[in-house]
Scaffold this motif. Structure first.
Motif, PDB file in Angstrom:
ATOM      1  N   GLU A 274       0.004   8.675  -0.152  1.00  0.00           N
ATOM      2  CA  GLU A 274      -1.101   9.493   0.353  1.00  0.00           C
ATOM      3  C   GLU A 274      -2.296   8.615   0.718  1.00  0.00           C
ATOM      4  O   GLU A 274      -2.854   8.709   1.811  1.00  0.00           O
ATOM      5  CB  GLU A 274      -1.514  10.512  -0.718  1.00  0.00           C
ATOM      6  CG  GLU A 274      -0.545  11.648  -0.887  1.00  0.00           C
ATOM      7  CD  GLU A 274      -0.412  12.501   0.381  1.00  0.00           C
ATOM      8  OE1 GLU A 274      -1.442  12.966   0.881  1.00  0.00           O
ATOM      9  OE2 GLU A 274       0.726  12.660   0.867  1.00  0.00           O
ATOM     10  N   ALA A 275      -2.645   7.746  -0.251  1.00  0.00           N
ATOM     11  CA  ALA A 275      -3.804   6.881  -0.022  1.00  0.00           C
ATOM     12  C   ALA A 275      -3.576   5.992   1.187  1.00  0.00           C
ATOM     13  O   ALA A 275      -4.483   5.785   2.014  1.00  0.00           O
ATOM     14  CB  ALA A 275      -4.061   6.022  -1.267  1.00  0.00           C
ATOM     15  N   ALA A 276      -2.346   5.485   1.316  1.00  0.00           N
ATOM     16  CA  ALA A 276      -2.032   4.620   2.455  1.00  0.00           C
ATOM     17  C   ALA A 276      -2.203   5.379   3.758  1.00  0.00           C
ATOM     18  O   ALA A 276      -2.758   4.872   4.733  1.00  0.00           O
ATOM     19  CB  ALA A 276      -0.602   4.101   2.326  1.00  0.00           C
ATOM     20  N   LYS A 277      -1.761   6.657   3.743  1.00  0.00           N
ATOM     21  CA  LYS A 277      -1.842   7.479   4.949  1.00  0.00           C
ATOM     22  C   LYS A 277      -3.311   7.678   5.343  1.00  0.00           C
ATOM     23  O   LYS A 277      -3.678   7.535   6.504  1.00  0.00           O
ATOM     24  CB  LYS A 277      -1.178   8.827   4.667  1.00  0.00           C
ATOM     25  CG  LYS A 277      -0.817   9.620   5.911  1.00  0.00           C
ATOM     26  CD  LYS A 277       0.070  10.784   5.518  1.00  0.00           C
ATOM     27  CE  LYS A 277      -0.536  12.099   5.978  1.00  0.00           C
ATOM     28  NZ  LYS A 277       0.149  13.238   5.360  1.00  0.00           N
ATOM     29  N   TYR A 278      -4.141   7.993   4.327  1.00  0.00           N
ATOM     30  CA  TYR A 278      -5.549   8.268   4.642  1.00  0.00           C
ATOM     31  C   TYR A 278      -6.307   7.016   5.041  1.00  0.00           C
ATOM     32  O   TYR A 278      -7.340   7.102   5.691  1.00  0.00           O
ATOM     33  CB  TYR A 278      -6.221   8.979   3.470  1.00  0.00           C
ATOM     34  CG  TYR A 278      -5.764  10.394   3.348  1.00  0.00           C
ATOM     35  CD1 TYR A 278      -5.894  11.274   4.433  1.00  0.00           C
ATOM     36  CD2 TYR A 278      -5.135  10.871   2.193  1.00  0.00           C
ATOM     37  CE1 TYR A 278      -5.438  12.574   4.360  1.00  0.00           C
ATOM     38  CE2 TYR A 278      -4.675  12.164   2.115  1.00  0.00           C
ATOM     39  CZ  TYR A 278      -4.832  13.012   3.202  1.00  0.00           C
ATOM     40  OH  TYR A 278      -4.364  14.299   3.137  1.00  0.00           O
ATOM     41  N   SER A 279      -5.781   5.846   4.620  1.00  0.00           N
ATOM     42  CA  SER A 279      -6.485   4.649   5.066  1.00  0.00           C
ATOM     43  C   SER A 279      -5.942   4.161   6.403  1.00  0.00           C
ATOM     44  O   SER A 279      -6.168   3.023   6.794  1.00  0.00           O
ATOM     45  CB  SER A 279      -6.404   3.561   3.995  1.00  0.00           C
ATOM     46  OG  SER A 279      -5.071   3.271   3.701  1.00  0.00           O
TER      47      SER A 279
ATOM     48  N   ALA B 177       0.834  -1.208   0.000  1.00  0.00           N
ATOM     49  CA  ALA B 177       0.000   0.000   0.000  1.00  0.00           C
ATOM     50  C   ALA B 177       0.865   1.253   0.000  1.00  0.00           C
ATOM     51  O   ALA B 177       0.623   2.191  -0.775  1.00  0.00           O
ATOM     52  CB  ALA B 177      -0.920  -0.003   1.223  1.00  0.00           C
TER      53      ALA B 177
ATOM     54  N   SER C 126       2.474   1.705  -3.408  1.00  0.00           N
ATOM     55  CA  SER C 126       1.593   2.087  -4.511  1.00  0.00           C
ATOM     56  C   SER C 126       1.202   3.546  -4.434  1.00  0.00           C
ATOM     57  O   SER C 126       1.207   4.250  -5.432  1.00  0.00           O
ATOM     58  CB  SER C 126       0.316   1.256  -4.499  1.00  0.00           C
ATOM     59  OG  SER C 126       0.609  -0.077  -4.315  1.00  0.00           O
ATOM     60  N   ASN C 127       0.854   3.972  -3.235  1.00  0.00           N
ATOM     61  CA  ASN C 127       0.371   5.347  -3.104  1.00  0.00           C
ATOM     62  C   ASN C 127       0.470   5.771  -1.644  1.00  0.00           C
ATOM     63  O   ASN C 127      -0.353   5.380  -0.816  1.00  0.00           O
ATOM     64  CB  ASN C 127      -1.067   5.441  -3.593  1.00  0.00           C
ATOM     65  CG  ASN C 127      -1.527   6.872  -3.705  1.00  0.00           C
ATOM     66  OD1 ASN C 127      -1.003   7.753  -3.022  1.00  0.00           O
ATOM     67  ND2 ASN C 127      -2.519   7.102  -4.544  1.00  0.00           N
TER      68      ASN C 127
END
Lengths: 346, 345
Positions: A228-233, A222, A225-226
């Motif tokens: 930012e996305a990992a942080k927000y999830s 995660a 791959s991304n």
């Protein structure tokens, strides 16, 4: 438009039961799906098979068990190093310090393995090497994740620092003549299988399990791959990166112990070429530089491919001056056939 | 009112400082520090030493590294290209071919020109292969140029049929070791206009203009800044990337010729690690690895900073091992400070 519930099934399917033709179609389509999904892995296996065939035709010595075991034994070191490297590449980083980490830790603990030392001392040495590697890896991870240094710079600077320190410690000393117990780690055989191969297989099992079956493994993908996305999830991105860099260096230290044992010597300039070798194997194996893509099967294919090519060139008696260049060409070709790097035409 | 104005002045003063690249500050610190530590540092002969060392070594490679980094992609093949091109030049100079022997006897200058042209062609070929692959595929520059580094080194060894070629031609040696103007200080003749510097400085000026005032430079910054945006705004990204790597091969070949000339020999291992030194200089000069940052002049400052640091550490008698540690730490520190500063903004 309302659908008649009575006609809401595909032709050839009667009340939930599939007729044989349909079963066959399902099977063939799922085989096709399997091929489509795993085309990259399959293409790598295919390339390996071709090289294998070429070597069998060119050199009768190649298929001898002794030679094949030798190929595996040589491949296992690069396999171990590439596995560590792959972890940092999965979080879209890189670790240029793995060779120097090995040099530094062995300069600090190499004497513990010399003849006349007891087994507990050897264990202290091994643990020491692993701890130093993990500490250096953690510093790499901290400076990449928390300070915000580019991985390339952080680990390159670390490479210079640890290499310089190991030269400083060594003052030209070479630790040689290790105890027989220690030499067994890299030079011994268990049930006819070289020990490094067993270690590499165990490591791949552990890392493969970690990447596929644990939350930490999913986090690595995660983050790669991304971010930012990992942080927000809700993933602790920085922590994940630090642990990944620590693991990479730890695995390098593990490989270093095996390398030392087989070499039966330790000096400050070992492993100069390790990072580049490991990166080559990982890249050919389809580990993406952009992170988040690749698996242990790719690493195996990459490391085997590089070793097979070197072994083949040795068997064919190709001059060592030329070998490095051929390896370079093989790397280029290996990456060129990787479909994932193909440019999409709009 | 006045207080407010003062406050304004103060902030603007601080702004100027904060806008100064950390490299220049550090450069001054290094110069002052070493001139305090040893009186051998701040002498004309030592300054010229640093200049020649940088000009005939990492200086030109740093410029190429900067170009690659600026358009997103490191070029690790530079060291291999330096070695291969230098070896080609050396080989032409000593090659025992009837044609070349005839030229050697009748017109030595022509032979040197042939040697240099051959070296440049070698560089252009390596650069073109890099550029072709990297502009036609999505393969990261790292892996292709890493492989080309090995190919380049192999070429150097195979061409030299061994590890080194000694060059005896005095005229060729003049390129890297000669100087147009010599002054005598304390009965020692010091060249204050070294040819290598006269090659390096114009190159940097040309590329400074190229980067800042031409479409080509704008394209490079655009690609480095945001590849997607560059594609969408109609920039021919493929062509620009190809040109960058082609130019890099050319620049590395120049470095190879100058270095072979200064060392009076072509050595296959001469380029080992040079690509990393070049990257270090570019990054210390302020190039961000994500691309689109810094200028050739900043890179030059970075190259001279590392050159001055190495030279000073040598003069105060620091061991090689400690030098490696120091340079590693300085590099990490500079980039860390830059990273933290940009985070603040």
């Amino acid at each position: 438009m309302d659908k008649n519930p009575n006609t809401d099934f595909t032709p050839g399917e009667v009340a939930g039961q599939k007729i044989p033709l349909q079963k066959f179609k399902d099977l063939s389509s799922s085989v096709g799906k399997f091929f489509r999904e795993h085309i990259e892995e399959l293409s790598r296996v295919f390339v390996l098979l071709i090289i294998f065939l070429v070597l069998i035709i060119l050199s009768p010595n190649f298929v001898k068990v002794a030679n094949l075991l030798n190929v595996l034994r040589v491949a296992s070191l690069n396999l171990i190093l590439a596995t560590g490297m792959a972890l940092t590449m999965l979080v879209s980083g890189i670790d240029l310090s793995i060779g120097s980490v090995i040099a530094l830790s062995t300069m600090m603990f190499g004497q513990f393995f010399q003849e006349g030392r007891s087994i507990p001392e050897m264990v202290i040495g091994i643990v020491g090497i692993l701890v130093i590697s993990a500490v250096v890896g953690s510093i790499n991870g901290l400076s990449v994740a928390y300070v915000g240094l580019p991985a390339f710079i952080a680990t390159f600077a670390m490479d210079q620092i640890t290499r310089g320190y190991s030269y400083y410690l060594s003052k030209g000393i070479v630790f040689a003549r290790f105890t027989e117990v220690f030499q067994f780690i890299g030079g011994g055989y268990l049930f006819g299988i070289p020990m490094p191969v067993i270690f590499a297989a165990l490591l791949l099992l552990v890392v493969g399990f970690m990447l596929n079956k644990t939350t930490f493994g999913r986090r690595i993908y995660a983050v790669g791959s991304n971010k930012e996305a990992a942080k927000y999830s809700g993933i602790n991105v920085k922590q994940t990166m630090v642990i990944t860099y620590m693991l990479s260096a730890l695995i390098a230290g593990f490989g270093g112990i095996i390398y030392l044992s087989r070499l039966n010597a330790a000096e400050a300039n070992i492993g100069l070429d390790f990072p580049l070798q490991a990166i080559s194997a990982a890249a050919i194996g389809g580990i993406s530089f952009n992170g988040g893509k690749g698996n242990v099967f790719g690493i195996i294919a990459g490391a085997l491919l590089l070793t097979l090519v070197t072994n083949g060139m040795n068997l064919l008696g190709i001059d060592s001056d030329w070998q490095m260049g051929f390896t370079g060409l093989i790397i280029i070709i290996g990456v060129l056939v990787d479909r994932s790097y193909a440019k999409k035409k709009n | 009112m006045i207080e407010a104005q003062n406050a304004n002045k103060k902030t603007s003063y601080r702004e100027v400082i904060s806008k100064l690249p950390i490299t220049i500050i550090l450069w001054v610190v290094i110069l002052v520090l070493f001139s305090l530590l040893t009186d051998k540092f701040m002498t004309v002969s030592n300054m010229m030493n640093i200049i020649v060392q940088v000009s005939s070594g990492v200086g030109i490679v740093a410029l190429a590294s900067f170009l690659a980094i600026c358009s997103t992609g490191v070029d690790l093949s530079l060291g291999g290209t330096v070695a291969a091109a230098g070896m080609v030049a050396g080989k032409v100079l000593i090659w025992d071919l009837p044609v070349l022997n005839a030229i050697r006897d009748s017109n030595p200058v022509l032979l040197i020109i042939i040697a240099i042209v051959a070296a440049l062609i070698m560089g252009l070929i390596i650069g073109a292969i890099n550029g072709l692959i990297l502009s036609k595929t999505k393969i990261p520059a790292f892996i292709i140029t890493l492989a080309m580094m090995r190919v380049g080194e192999t070429l150097a060894r195979v061409i030299g049929s061994g590890t080194s070629i000694r060059v005896k031609d005095d005229m060729f040696k003049f390129i890297g070791g000669g100087s147009l103007l010599n002054v005598t200080i304390n009965e020692r003749s010091i060249g204050i206009l070294p040819i290598s510097m006269l090659i390096l400085i114009p190159l940097y000026i040309i590329f400074q203009i190229l980067m800042k005032h031409t479409r080509f430079g704008t394209y490079i910054y655009a690609i480095g800044g945001n590849n997607e945006a560059a594609v969408l705004s109609g920039i021919n990204v493929d062509r620009t990337r190809f040109l960058v790597f082609l130019i890099n091969g050319f620049l590395a070949a120049i470095a190879g010729v100058v270095l072979a000339s200064r060392l009076a020999s072509s050595i296959a291992s001469t380029g080992l690690g040079m690509e990393f030194d070049g990257i270090a200089a570019a990054v210390v000069g302020g190039a961000a690895l994500e691309g689109g940052k810094s200028t050739p002049l900043h890179t030059l400052v970075g190259a001279f900073m590392i050159g001055a640091l190495r030279n000073g550490l040598n003069l105060i008698g620091m061991q090689n091992s400690i030098q490696m540690i120091t340079i590693g730490l300085v590099m990490a520190a500079i980039v860390a400070i830059d990273a933290l500063r940009s985070e603040e903004k």
